[in-house]
Each structure stands twice: as C-alpha cells, then as structure tokens.
Design a protein around this motif. Structure first.
Motif, PDB file in Angstrom:
ATOM      1  N   ILE A 110      -4.095  13.626   1.597  1.00 50.20           N
ATOM      2  CA  ILE A 110      -4.847  13.547   0.343  1.00 50.20           C
ATOM      3  C   ILE A 110      -4.888  14.929  -0.296  1.00 50.20           C
ATOM      4  N   LYS A 111      -4.635  14.977  -1.602  1.00 54.47           N
ATOM      5  CA  LYS A 111      -4.680  16.277  -2.290  1.00 54.47           C
ATOM      6  C   LYS A 111      -6.120  16.792  -2.244  1.00 54.47           C
ATOM      7  N   GLY A 112      -6.257  18.076  -1.960  1.00 52.44           N
ATOM      8  CA  GLY A 112      -7.605  18.630  -1.838  1.00 52.44           C
ATOM      9  C   GLY A 112      -8.007  18.866  -0.394  1.00 52.44           C
ATOM     10  N   GLY A 113      -7.137  18.512   0.524  1.00 53.22           N
ATOM     11  CA  GLY A 113      -7.344  18.836   1.939  1.00 53.22           C
ATOM     12  C   GLY A 113      -8.528  18.131   2.572  1.00 53.22           C
ATOM     13  N   LYS A 114      -9.135  18.826   3.535  1.00 51.78           N
ATOM     14  CA  LYS A 114     -10.169  18.211   4.367  1.00 51.78           C
ATOM     15  C   LYS A 114     -11.358  17.709   3.539  1.00 51.78           C
ATOM     16  N   ASP A 115     -11.829  18.521   2.558  1.00 48.73           N
ATOM     17  CA  ASP A 115     -13.003  18.114   1.779  1.00 48.73           C
ATOM     18  C   ASP A 115     -12.728  16.834   1.003  1.00 48.73           C
ATOM     19  N   ALA A 116     -11.528  16.748   0.438  1.00 49.83           N
ATOM     20  CA  ALA A 116     -11.169  15.541  -0.322  1.00 49.83           C
ATOM     21  C   ALA A 116     -11.097  14.335   0.625  1.00 49.83           C
ATOM     22  N   GLY A 117     -10.564  14.584   1.813  1.00 43.79           N
ATOM     23  CA  GLY A 117     -10.456  13.502   2.801  1.00 43.79           C
ATOM     24  C   GLY A 117     -11.828  12.971   3.189  1.00 43.79           C
ATOM     25  N   VAL A 118     -12.748  13.885   3.420  1.00 43.74           N
ATOM     26  CA  VAL A 118     -14.108  13.485   3.794  1.00 43.74           C
ATOM     27  C   VAL A 118     -14.742  12.684   2.656  1.00 43.74           C
ATOM     28  N   MET A 168       0.826  -1.209   0.000  1.00 44.63           N
ATOM     29  CA  MET A 168       0.000   0.000   0.000  1.00 44.63           C
ATOM     30  C   MET A 168       0.860   1.260   0.000  1.00 44.63           C
ATOM     31  N   VAL A 169       1.991   1.205   0.691  1.00 45.53           N
ATOM     32  CA  VAL A 169       2.904   2.363   0.690  1.00 45.53           C
ATOM     33  C   VAL A 169       3.359   2.656  -0.740  1.00 45.53           C
ATOM     34  N   LYS A 170       3.752   1.602  -1.456  1.00 43.57           N
ATOM     35  CA  LYS A 170       4.206   1.793  -2.845  1.00 43.57           C
ATOM     36  C   LYS A 170       3.067   2.371  -3.692  1.00 43.57           C
ATOM     37  N   TYR A 171       1.892   1.831  -3.532  1.00 42.74           N
ATOM     38  CA  TYR A 171       0.720   2.271  -4.293  1.00 42.74           C
ATOM     39  C   TYR A 171       0.435   3.753  -4.012  1.00 42.74           C
ATOM     40  N   LEU A 172       0.443   4.123  -2.745  1.00 45.45           N
ATOM     41  CA  LEU A 172       0.115   5.506  -2.377  1.00 45.45           C
ATOM     42  C   LEU A 172       1.188   6.483  -2.836  1.00 45.45           C
ATOM     43  N   LEU A 173       2.451   6.056  -2.719  1.00 42.90           N
ATOM     44  CA  LEU A 173       3.551   6.953  -3.146  1.00 42.90           C
ATOM     45  C   LEU A 173       3.436   7.309  -4.630  1.00 42.90           C
ATOM     46  N   ASP A 174       2.921   6.386  -5.417  1.00 44.65           N
ATOM     47  CA  ASP A 174       2.816   6.606  -6.865  1.00 44.65           C
ATOM     48  C   ASP A 174       1.490   7.230  -7.272  1.00 44.65           C
ATOM     49  N   GLU A 189      -1.550   9.785  -7.941  1.00 44.12           N
ATOM     50  CA  GLU A 189      -1.685  11.216  -8.269  1.00 44.12           C
ATOM     51  C   GLU A 189      -2.502  11.976  -7.230  1.00 44.12           C
ATOM     52  N   SER A 190      -3.359  11.304  -6.481  1.00 48.92           N
ATOM     53  CA  SER A 190      -4.217  11.989  -5.503  1.00 48.92           C
ATOM     54  C   SER A 190      -3.570  12.122  -4.125  1.00 48.92           C
ATOM     55  N   VAL A 191      -2.373  11.598  -3.984  1.00 47.01           N
ATOM     56  CA  VAL A 191      -1.738  11.567  -2.656  1.00 47.01           C
ATOM     57  C   VAL A 191      -0.624  12.615  -2.577  1.00 47.01           C
ATOM     58  N   PHE A 241     -10.506   7.616  -4.132  1.00 42.55           N
ATOM     59  CA  PHE A 241      -9.731   8.718  -4.734  1.00 42.55           C
ATOM     60  C   PHE A 241     -10.515   9.396  -5.860  1.00 42.55           C
ATOM     61  N   ARG A 242     -11.259   8.592  -6.632  1.00 40.10           N
ATOM     62  CA  ARG A 242     -12.065   9.194  -7.701  1.00 40.10           C
ATOM     63  C   ARG A 242     -13.075  10.167  -7.095  1.00 40.10           C
ATOM     64  N   ALA A 243     -13.690   9.757  -6.018  1.00 39.92           N
ATOM     65  CA  ALA A 243     -14.666  10.619  -5.353  1.00 39.92           C
ATOM     66  C   ALA A 243     -13.987  11.862  -4.782  1.00 39.92           C
ATOM     67  N   ALA A 244     -12.775  11.682  -4.264  1.00 38.61           N
ATOM     68  CA  ALA A 244     -12.067  12.807  -3.651  1.00 38.61           C
ATOM     69  C   ALA A 244     -11.683  13.868  -4.684  1.00 38.61           C
ATOM     70  N   ARG A 245     -11.491  13.414  -5.908  1.00 40.19           N
ATOM     71  CA  ARG A 245     -11.138  14.390  -6.953  1.00 40.19           C
ATOM     72  C   ARG A 245     -12.369  15.207  -7.360  1.00 40.19           C
TER      73      ARG A 245
END
Lengths: 444, 271
Positions: free
Chosen positions: A356-364, A313-319, A321-323, A432-436
């Motif tokens: 998560i890119k997009g801050g609190k709203d994206a996180g929610v 999961m670390v590898k996945y998240l590091l790569d 675009e939304s992280v 992540f799709r929803a967060a974008r």
C-alpha cells in the motif's frame, strides 16, 4: 465405431467431486446413517482379551482410544487421502501439530532439514527456534533458489520442507525440480499445500512424498474449527538407504515391528500414528473432524469462487492508485507465473499480497477502516480476511528475518472470500480512502 | 526375513515375530502384481498366535530379487522349494486370486507337503480381459487403475479401510506400481491367462480346503468360485456380502475370523 476410435476400458473409480462427498464412509456399517456420525467417545469395547491384544499389536485394524484413532476422524483422514491421491493420512488438532508430527516421525536428535524461508510465521519459529531444542537443525533457503536446496543438503539431512506458495509473499517452490534434488539425495520432499487444497494442486503428482495441511483454512472454509492433517504419497522407498532406521529397523515399541517392511506405502502414517500420536497426543476431536467434513463437501465449488474473486481483485488492485505493487501468481509479470500455470491449472489460489502506498501507517489505516473484510490471523475463510503481517502473523520475527522471508512493512495480506465481488471492492475503497488520509481518519 | 530359494534372495514377512521352526508353518501367496503387504491383517494375527508365518514376495515382486516366474506351474514348484528352503516338511497354504491358482496347483503336485488350503477370491481359471492384459504387458499404469477399479466392490470404492486412515484403492495401486508393471503385473496376468489346469488340479485335492468368496467380486465371481469348490472333496465355502475381490483388506476382520476358525481346527498349533 471403428477399432481405431475405440478407447478401451476406462477405470470407473470415483472422481474428485464425488470423493469430496463420499470417500471414507460406508453408511451400511453405520446404521444406514446418510451423514457421517459423530463418534463422541474416548474409547471402544474389546470383544475379549485376545481382541484387545490384537489391536494393540497392530494385528487387526480398529479403534482403541480416540487419541490414537476415532471413526469420525478416520472418515476425514480417508477422505483427504483420497482427494490428494495418497495412500494414508493422519488428522491432527491443528496444521502446526501435523508439521510437528511429520518432523518427529522423520527425524531424531542430530538430524537436519532443509526448509523454505517463506513460511507462515509460526512454522518459521518451529523450525528456527523450537526444533533445535530437540536437536534437529534446519537450513533456510529462499523458495525460488532451487539450486540452494541442493547445496544445503548435508549427510544428516532427512528431508526438504516448504510451502508450495510461500506465506505471505506468494513465491513458488519449483516442486518438480526440488523433488528430484530430494530424491537424488535419498530423502523425501514434504509440502505444506494448505493454500492450494487438492482442488488446485495434488503435490504427489509433482514429486512430493508427504503433504501437510492446515484443514482450518480452505478445506473447512467456515473458520469454525482447528484441524490439520499429514498425508502420505506411498511412493517413497524408506529402505533405499540407511537414513531412516526408525522406519526400517525393528521398533521396540511394537514388538520389533519394522514399519517399512510391514506397511510399505503406508509406513510413514502408521509410524506417525503408532508412535507420534500415541506419545505426543495432538489428536483431532470428532466434532471438529465432522465440521471439517462439512466444508470438504463443497470444496471444489468454493475454490472456484475463491479463485475467480481473487483474479478480479488482482485486476482491481493492479489498477488502483493507492497500490504500489501486487503479488499473485496470476499476474503475468509475477516471476513464477509460468510455474503456477503448470502446477496450479485449476486456479492460482486466493491469497494476494499487495503493497500500500504510504507504507506502514497507510497499511494500519486501511486495516482499521475496512468493514466487510475481517482483520484476523487466519486465511482461507469463506469471508474476506486482511492482515498486516509485519505487525501481526510475522511480528515475532526480527528485521533481518522479515527481509529474508520476503516481507515488507507496506505489505497487506489478503485472503479473498466468496462474497459478492462488488461488495469486496466497495469495502476496499473505504480502506484506501482512509489510507490516503491516515491521520485524519485515526483522529475521527 | 530374507532367505535364498533357487539361488535368488527372497523376502517374506514373518508377521512381526521371529521365524520359529518349532511352530507349524502357514504360507501366504499374494495376487497378481502385488506383495506380502496385502496380508498384513491376517499374518500378524497368526504370527502372534502359535504359528510361523511367511507372507511371500514372489520372485521379482516387492522386496524379493530374481525375475518373475512365467507360469503358474513354475510358481507352484517354487512354493514347494520355499518349504524346503526354510527346513520344513509341510505347510498350510493361503492364496488370494492368482495365489489361489498357485496354491491349488502346488497342493495337487505336492499332496504330502500341504496340510490345509485356504482360497480367497479363487477360481479354477482366471482368463484375462485382453485389453487389460495388453496394458499390463506394455507397462501402462492404466492397467493398475483398472485392476484397482475392478478389484474393489462398490463399498470398497468409498474406502472404509479397517486400519484407520488408510485408503484402499490408492494403497493397492501403489503396491502394484512398486516394481516395473510389465515385469510383475504383465507377467502375472499372462501366467493367469495361460493356466488351464485349475479344475483338474482341484479334483486331486484331498485335504481340508476353505474358499472365501465375495458377492461383489467382479474378477472371480461367486459362481466361478463355487464351481471350483464343488470339485474339491469336502470343501467349505464362506461368502461375504458387500465386498469385492480385495476381501482380505475390504473385510479383513471377517476373513480373519473364518480363516482362524478353519486353520486352528484343521492345522492346530501346540504353541
């Protein structure tokens, strides 16, 4: 074989995986029952008045009342003590009660503790707001500020406390160095090793004196039962100075007993049980102890999968675009990467923090849309768990405390489970799709 | 309590009760490298039931100052000095393992002072495994690990401590590491290995004697314990099943029951 190659006698005491299954239990004393029985009882018959008096005077071992001890709970206590390399343990109704009993066994009104600032939110509140009501004050130090722990020690300081890997920021305490600081000051180091379990790290091997766990988490794994435990290393000399009179002086509550003199390497646990459990009473139910024992039987098997999934999961998240960022001790540029390799040789744990890119709203939006990962206030379940700490576990902190504890509004705390790794990643893609597109998704 | 013996400050647990010279005295002598704490599940009972108890830390061990004594004979004389130092003329002795060698020798040397003798995991000689002896004399912690392995029976290896929450092997190991290994365990093991007078000393003993042995004791097997007991006139033997050399902890209740019956019968307290 030549003498040169002869290895000499080797100790054949049981090793970790065997102890996970067997320690603390003797079937021949329990009707031959292969499984640990659940002693669902409040109290135990005395043979006669003399036997009763002997148990109350700590002249003999045995059980009196299940608030103080219970045979099923006792198996769990011995099992965890054996796995940690400790001399004794006391199980409690939760991890928080294990911390509270530890502090109340160590301290009196007027005492002081030095505490890592990066802790579970409930633990922060205990040290910051509740313990001062008992006259026990604390100074918080950032976990990486090793020198800061030394500077914070006062004349009335009775111990240093911290989570080895802080929740949720994944910052490590330099346990070997901080233990030297504690021991130079004649005080114990208490480590909350819930995130590690003894499979990943045995803190006593790195200088800790007392270890506490929330057994609710990885040790049980199944997320069905609350439980905690304090474990004693047995190496701390309570008689080296006059800082711990309740350990070394005659105790009125047991006919003038000196715990340190009579029980030496198990004195702390004996006092925690005889005084703390007797008087505060946060005992563990035998059913929950049994449930936790079922989890411990597979501890090493589960921890291996937790850790391998976490590294994936670390590898996945590091790569991704939304992280924005990823914090896990396995990441090479993590500030504590080298220390983690030393202290956690069997794996760096399964807790990941990421921004998560997009801050609190994206996180929610992310948390509201993942389907496999569970949104809840727990960690260390076999199932993958997520939470947004700033609005959940740490929501009772003000802005300044959040910052001091290393939390940010874009942070997601991820406890990686042991599901198929592809399924976890696919689920995260949905999040992540929803967060974008946070607004679009929340309107659906 | 702390008191002086031959100029050294010595610690002995009094079983949680004040030391009272009006009560009969029982002295407990620990095994190699260990301390008074091995006796906690026997001493407290006697202290609360009419006896004065001294669970000693031998010189250089546990909380006692001074240097470890190098021979079993010196330790035997030292026990006699302890009795003098606390103002008694007689005592009942209880020994475990090396403590059995010490108490046998002491009883043979001071027959008028010793009134009963209780031996746990005792033998007439305790020759040491040369590799274990070398490890201990070099201060190698592996010596403690090996001792804990061999000292506990198969059941004890799983735990099952009579005091809830305590884990046998790690507790014993921590006791044996509480002082410098080579200065305690190393010296004690050498003293055991060198001692050759056990069987001759046993033949001189004429007081009530009890031997508690355990079927899974690898360090002092039952047959060795019986060989010793056979040399002591009228000696009683009690054998515990499913138990190793650390019987005083592994089967603490059974040991206490047998010991209580033996001492209260042969050395009764009027208190």
């Amino acid at each position: 074989m030549s003498d040169k190659n002869k290895k000499g006698p080797e100790s054949k005491t049981y090793k970790f995986d065997t102890l996970s299954l067997h320690a603390g239990y003797q079937p021949h004393k329990n009707a031959g029952s292969r499984q640990v029985p659940i002693y669902q009882t409040t109290s135990y018959l005395f043979d006669d008045v003399d036997h009763a008096a002997a148990l109350f005077n700590l002249e003999r071992g045995g059980h009196i009342y299940s608030r103080i001890s219970n045979p099923t709970v006792g198996v769990l206590e011995e099992r965890v003590a054996s796995l940690e390399g400790g001399t004794a343990a006391l199980a409690t109704s939760s991890g928080m009660s294990a911390i509270f009993l530890t502090v109340m066994t160590l301290c009196e009104a007027g005492d002081h503790l030095v505490v890592s600032s990066q802790l579970y939110g409930g633990t922060v509140n205990l040290f910051r707001l509740t313990l001062p009501k008992f006259g026990i004050k604390c100074t918080f130090v950032k976990p990486r500020d090793t020198e800061g722990f030394k500077k914070a020690i006062q004349k009335n300081t009775k111990g240093i406390f911290g989570e080895l890997v802080g929740n949720p920021g994944n910052e490590l305490m330099n346990m070997p160095e901080i233990s030297k600081i504690a021991h130079d000051a004649g005080i114990p180091l208490i480590i909350d090793a819930t995130y590690q379990t003894p499979y990943l790290c045995k803190p006593f091997e790195h200088g800790a004196d007392i270890v506490v766990h929330s057994l609710t988490k990885w040790m049980a794994g199944h997320g069905s039962s609350m439980a905690g435990i304090l474990v004693e290393g047995g190496n701390f000399d309570w008689m080296q100075n006059d800082k711990f009179p309740t350990m070394t002086k005659p105790y009125e509550g047991y006919h003038g007993l000196s715990f340190a003199e009579e029980f030496g390497p198990t004195a702390f646990t004996m006092k925690a049980r005889a005084e703390g459990m007797r008087d505060f009473g946060p005992c563990l139910s035998p059913q929950n102890a049994w449930n936790v024992l079922q989890g411990i039987e597979t501890l090493s098997v589960r921890m291996k999968k937790h850790c391998s999934n976490a590294e994936e999961m670390v590898k996945y998240l590091l790569d991704h675009e939304s992280v924005a960022w990823v914090s896990h001790p396995s990441v090479p540029d993590h500030p504590d990467h080298a220390l983690a390799k030393k202290l956690l040789p069997n794996g760096r744990g399964s807790m990941i923090a990421f921004g998560i890119k997009g801050g609190k709203d994206a996180g929610v939006a992310f948390i509201n849309n993942v389907k496999l990962a569970s949104h809840l206030a727990n960690v260390g379940d076999t199932r993958t768990l997520v939470i947004h700490p700033a609005s959940g576990t740490h929501s009772q902190m003000d802005e300044a405390t959040l910052k001091f504890a290393g939390l940010s509004h874009d942070m997601i705390r991820l406890s990686v489970g042991i599901e198929d790794i592809d399924d976890i990643k696919n689920d995260f893609e949905i999040g992540f799709r929803a967060a974008r597109k946070p607004r679009l998704v929340s309107n659906q | 309590m702390k008191f002086k013996v031959n100029g050294d400050e010595i610690f002995a647990s009094t079983g949680g009760r004040p030391f009272d010279k009006n009560k009969p005295l029982i002295i407990f002598v620990h095994g190699s490298g260990l301390t008074h704490m091995t006796w906690v599940l026997q001493t407290r009972y006697f202290a609360f039931h009419g006896y004065s108890v001294l669970a000693l830390d031998l010189p250089g061990h546990g909380l006692s100052k001074g240097k470890s004594l190098k021979t079993i004979e010196d330790m035997a004389d030292w026990i006699s000095s302890v009795i003098d130092a606390v103002g008694y003329k007689e005592a009942s002795l209880v020994g475990h393992s090396q403590g059995c060698l010490v108490t046998i020798e002491c009883t043979a040397r001071y027959p008028d002072k010793i009134k009963t003798l209780s031996l746990m995991g005792g033998a007439g000689a305790i020759p040491m495994n040369p590799e274990l002896l070398a490890l201990a004399e070099n201060g190698d912690p592996k010596a403690v690990d090996l001792m804990m392995d061999w000292a506990h029976g198969p059941a004890g290896h799983f735990g099952g401590h009579p005091v809830p929450g305590l884990y046998h092997i790690n507790t014993g190991g921590m006791l044996a590491k509480s002082r410098t290994i080579k200065d305690t365990l190393g010296v004690d093991f050498r003293a055991c290995d060198n001692y050759k007078n056990g069987f001759e000393a046993a033949k001189k003993i004429k007081i009530p004697t009890l031997s508690i042995l355990a079927t899974d004791d690898k360090m002092c097997p039952v047959k060795e314990g019986k060989k010793l007991a056979d040399l002591i006139e009228g000696s009683k033997v009690d054998i515990i099943d499913n138990c190793g050399h650390m019987m005083l902890l592994e089967e603490a209740d059974r040991v206490l029951k047998v010991l209580k019956s033996f001492i209260t019968t042969n050395y009764p307290s009027k208190n």
